[in-house]
Write an enzyme that holds these catalytic residues in place. Sequence first.
Site, PDB file in Angstrom:
ATOM      1  N   THR A  39       0.830  -1.200   0.000  1.00  0.00           N
ATOM      2  CA  THR A  39       0.000   0.000   0.000  1.00  0.00           C
ATOM      3  C   THR A  39       0.865   1.250   0.000  1.00  0.00           C
ATOM      4  O   THR A  39       2.010   1.232   0.457  1.00  0.00           O
ATOM      5  CB  THR A  39      -0.932   0.041   1.230  1.00  0.00           C
ATOM      6  N   GLU A  91      -4.684   4.152   3.251  1.00  0.00           N
ATOM      7  CA  GLU A  91      -3.745   3.189   2.668  1.00  0.00           C
ATOM      8  C   GLU A  91      -4.284   2.722   1.322  1.00  0.00           C
ATOM      9  O   GLU A  91      -5.339   2.107   1.251  1.00  0.00           O
ATOM     10  CB  GLU A  91      -3.525   2.012   3.610  1.00  0.00           C
TER      11      GLU A  91
END
Length: 203
Positions: A39, A91
């Site tokens: 991420t 994220e």
Amino acid sequence: MELMARPAGRAALPFLPFFAEGKVIKGFGRGSRSLGIPTANFNQNVVQSIPPAMGSGVYYGLANIDGGPVSKMVMSVGWNPHFNNQVKTMETHILRQFDADFYGSWMRVAVLGFIRTMESYPSLDELISAIHRDIAVAEKELEEPEVQELYRHPFFSAALPGMSPIQPHTDTSLRPLSNHIQNGPAISPSSSHLAHDVQKGHQ
């Protein structure tokens, strides 16, 4: 305000689409290391710009890095109860392969739809399975014809910031962009909610 569980989709969420951009910073490192799902993270200046109505949860949308190709993405917003995070995060998992890390690169995201609320899972394997289901939802939703024009939205192709800090602003001239997505008219270059990274000293 927290979102209640509901089917994935773009309808009935007045705070979407939400546009944000900023430098990619290092996060907890769990995405690649523990989950195999890397991420990219924004700093707190961007996270704190999230509309109050945009509760914790998993969302889908589009993203690009340094003005490059626009790709599908899934994003978790919140404190991630599975890991008991103490800091709210955004994220973003971009659904394409990258050859190397891109910390310090400029990321732009358009959050278009909601998938589910965030949960704590009995095991890491169950969390990973849930994320893969989220990805499958995003892949399907982002193939819908009414989304295709957003891949060419001027937001993604605007000049990257130079040496001078950019000023935050919210452009409300396209507040009904969610209706544009559903009904099909041409999309304006402006955005309904636009957050900038205004961290001191950003390049």
